[in-house]
Write a protein that holds these residues in place. Structure first.
Motif, PDB file in Angstrom:
ATOM      1  N   PRO A  68       2.721   6.560  -6.250  1.00 11.95           N
ATOM      2  CA  PRO A  68       2.072   5.580  -5.281  1.00 11.95           C
ATOM      3  C   PRO A  68       1.859   4.038  -6.106  1.00 11.95           C
ATOM      4  O   PRO A  68       1.967   3.340  -5.190  1.00 11.95           O
ATOM      5  N   VAL A  69       1.393   4.325  -7.202  1.00 11.30           N
ATOM      6  CA  VAL A  69       1.397   2.976  -8.014  1.00 11.30           C
ATOM      7  C   VAL A  69       2.646   2.243  -7.935  1.00 11.30           C
ATOM      8  O   VAL A  69       2.684   0.822  -7.777  1.00 11.30           O
ATOM      9  N   ARG A  91       6.006  -2.381  -5.913  1.00  7.53           N
ATOM     10  CA  ARG A  91       7.592  -2.760  -5.088  1.00  7.53           C
ATOM     11  C   ARG A  91       7.229  -3.202  -3.792  1.00  7.53           C
ATOM     12  O   ARG A  91       7.985  -4.300  -3.321  1.00  7.53           O
ATOM     13  N   LEU A  92       6.509  -2.643  -2.891  1.00  5.47           N
ATOM     14  CA  LEU A  92       6.178  -3.082  -1.552  1.00  5.47           C
ATOM     15  C   LEU A  92       5.435  -4.485  -1.716  1.00  5.47           C
ATOM     16  O   LEU A  92       6.010  -5.540  -0.877  1.00  5.47           O
ATOM     17  N   CYS A  93       4.546  -4.759  -2.744  1.00  8.14           N
ATOM     18  CA  CYS A  93       4.002  -6.112  -2.880  1.00  8.14           C
ATOM     19  C   CYS A  93       4.869  -6.877  -3.188  1.00  8.14           C
ATOM     20  O   CYS A  93       4.855  -8.165  -2.587  1.00  8.14           O
ATOM     21  N   GLY A  94       5.715  -6.730  -4.169  1.00  5.66           N
ATOM     22  CA  GLY A  94       6.765  -7.730  -4.297  1.00  5.66           C
ATOM     23  C   GLY A  94       7.745  -7.953  -3.326  1.00  5.66           C
ATOM     24  O   GLY A  94       8.510  -9.115  -3.508  1.00  5.66           O
ATOM     25  N   SER A  95       8.189  -7.235  -2.356  1.00 10.14           N
ATOM     26  CA  SER A  95       8.989  -7.415  -1.149  1.00 10.14           C
ATOM     27  C   SER A  95       8.270  -7.870  -0.373  1.00 10.14           C
ATOM     28  O   SER A  95       9.218  -8.375   0.748  1.00 10.14           O
ATOM     29  N   LEU A 131       0.805  -1.150   0.060  1.00 11.73           N
ATOM     30  CA  LEU A 131      -0.134  -0.037   0.001  1.00 11.73           C
ATOM     31  C   LEU A 131       0.890   1.205  -0.068  1.00 11.73           C
ATOM     32  O   LEU A 131       1.858   1.374   0.837  1.00 11.73           O
ATOM     33  N   ALA A 132       0.455   2.313  -0.972  1.00  9.85           N
ATOM     34  CA  ALA A 132       1.173   3.433  -0.712  1.00  9.85           C
ATOM     35  C   ALA A 132       0.050   4.630  -1.034  1.00  9.85           C
ATOM     36  O   ALA A 132      -0.765   4.406  -1.853  1.00  9.85           O
ATOM     37  N   GLU A 133       0.422   5.667  -0.111  1.00 10.72           N
ATOM     38  CA  GLU A 133      -0.422   7.014  -0.245  1.00 10.72           C
ATOM     39  C   GLU A 133       0.158   8.114  -1.025  1.00 10.72           C
ATOM     40  O   GLU A 133       1.426   8.381  -0.811  1.00 10.72           O
ATOM     41  N   GLY A 134      -0.785   8.977  -1.716  1.00 10.23           N
ATOM     42  CA  GLY A 134      -0.065   9.955  -2.511  1.00 10.23           C
ATOM     43  C   GLY A 134      -1.005  10.368  -3.658  1.00 10.23           C
ATOM     44  O   GLY A 134      -2.179   9.871  -3.741  1.00 10.23           O
ATOM     45  N   GLU A 135      -0.460  11.303  -4.306  1.00 11.20           N
ATOM     46  CA  GLU A 135      -1.594  11.689  -5.521  1.00 11.20           C
ATOM     47  C   GLU A 135      -0.985  11.074  -6.768  1.00 11.20           C
ATOM     48  O   GLU A 135       0.286  10.857  -6.906  1.00 11.20           O
ATOM     49  N   VAL A 136      -2.041  10.686  -7.529  1.00 10.13           N
ATOM     50  CA  VAL A 136      -1.968   9.925  -8.667  1.00 10.13           C
ATOM     51  C   VAL A 136      -2.577  10.678  -9.823  1.00 10.13           C
ATOM     52  O   VAL A 136      -3.592  11.532  -9.659  1.00 10.13           O
ATOM     53  N   LEU A 137      -2.374  10.359 -10.995  1.00  9.16           N
ATOM     54  CA  LEU A 137      -3.148  10.684 -12.265  1.00  9.16           C
ATOM     55  C   LEU A 137      -4.188   9.678 -12.553  1.00  9.16           C
ATOM     56  O   LEU A 137      -3.788   8.380 -12.880  1.00  9.16           O
ATOM     57  N   ALA A 138      -5.334   9.910 -12.365  1.00  6.54           N
ATOM     58  CA  ALA A 138      -6.282   8.826 -12.819  1.00  6.54           C
ATOM     59  C   ALA A 138      -6.629   9.415 -14.041  1.00  6.54           C
ATOM     60  O   ALA A 138      -7.438  10.332 -14.408  1.00  6.54           O
ATOM     61  N   ARG A 139      -6.762   8.466 -15.276  1.00  5.09           N
ATOM     62  CA  ARG A 139      -6.894   8.558 -16.457  1.00  5.09           C
ATOM     63  C   ARG A 139      -7.417   7.224 -17.292  1.00  5.09           C
ATOM     64  O   ARG A 139      -7.061   6.320 -17.297  1.00  5.09           O
TER      65      ARG A 139
END
Length: 303
Positions: A245-246, A251-255, A229-237
């Motif tokens: 954050p994506v 990366r966190l999931c893979g680790s 999980l990561a929090e922050g601003e993303v571009l939703a398109r």
């Protein structure tokens, strides 16, 4: 008795001419919808179709052409995948002696259900956009929590299972995880076979989602899972999300170890004072694109 007049129908090229756009633009949109540069004289379109495409094309003068093509591509890819799955299902039903409906009848029923479900989802999405994104109608700079969950050991699993078993596994995985995400008011962004990307603008609900997903890990028929999980601003398109954050969530999931959850510092700061969560620091991670990625392990408090 005089027969009622036939409704006029249009070929693809006649449609392009009727809506008043250039041939080159028409070809781009046709290709983006997923049909390639196919030449056909078949009368596929009605007057209502002409009106609908004219409304879509009219935006070309107000919206960047690249955005129009991207929109058409997203619609085409989504509906192409859906049509492929539906065609396989209809052919399977056709071979079932207990099914008495024709493929045409089933396709018409699917069409009506599809329109109904789409209208309901559109109404929900519009209402959510008005309340949550009044300043950013295109969802640019959307502040949210991005979550990524995947099946541990998927490659080896896919080698051991036959196609039917693999299909059942992926279906169960998507059904169970999607149910958890939506139960906590989150949104499934996309499924990737062995992974699911989701978003939830509420840090607390996002963390609760991850904990409930962890509860499903290694509970047959679902194998071990891991989540980032990561929090922050993303571009939703166009139904997808982009931004740091994506990348960090992936990366966190893979680790993460099987059955575990890793969260970034931003989400940690948002939930660390909540007694419903246990946050444990870990050593900085060295992952692709980040030499020292700081993260924490999330779990429920010990009883």
């Amino acid at each position: 008795m005089t027969a009622p007049p036939q409704e006029p129908r249009y070929s693809r090229d006649e449609l392009i001419e009727a809506i008043g756009v250039g041939q080159e633009y028409g070809e781009k949109i046709w290709t983006a919808f997923g049909f390639g540069r196919q030449q056909t004289d078949a009368k596929l379109f009605t007057a209502a179709d002409v009106d609908a495409f004219a409304l879509f094309a009219r935006g070309a003068s107000e919206v960047d052409e690249a955005a129009q093509v991207a929109t058409a591509r997203t619609i085409g890819l989504s509906l192409s995948r859906l049509a492929d799955w539906q065609a396989a299902q209809l052919l399977e039903f056709e071979e079932d002696p207990d099914v008495t409906w024709s493929i045409d009848d089933m396709a018409k029923a699917l069409s009506r259900i599809q329109r109904l479900v789409w209208r309901l989802h559109l109404a929900i999405a519009l209402e959510g956009s008005r309340s949550s994104h009044t300043e950013h109608d295109d969802h640019a700079d959307w502040s949210t929590v991005i979550g990524f969950v995947d099946l541990v050991g998927y490659t080896s699993l896919s080698r051991r299972l036959d196609h039917r078993e693999l299909n059942d596994l992926i279906t169960t995985f998507e059904d169970e995880i999607s149910a958890v995400i939506t139960r906590h008011d989150g949104q499934v962004i996309k499924t990737l076979g062995d992974g699911i990307l989701f978003a939830n603008p509420d840090p607390t609900l996002a963390a609760q989602t991850a904990l409930d997903i962890a509860d499903l890990s290694d509970q047959p028929p679902i194998p071990q899972l891991r989540t980032g999980l990561a929090e922050g601003e993303v571009l939703a398109r166009l139904g997808d999300v982009f931004g740091e954050p994506v990348n960090i969530a992936a990366r966190l999931c893979g680790s993460a170890r099987p059955g575990k959850i890793l969260v970034d510092e931003n989400l940690t700061a948002a939930i660390e004072d909540d007694e419903r969560f246990r946050i444990r620091s870990i050593a900085p991670l060295s992952v692709r694109g980040y030499r020292r990625l700081r993260a924490n392990a999330l779990s429920r408090p010990k009883k």
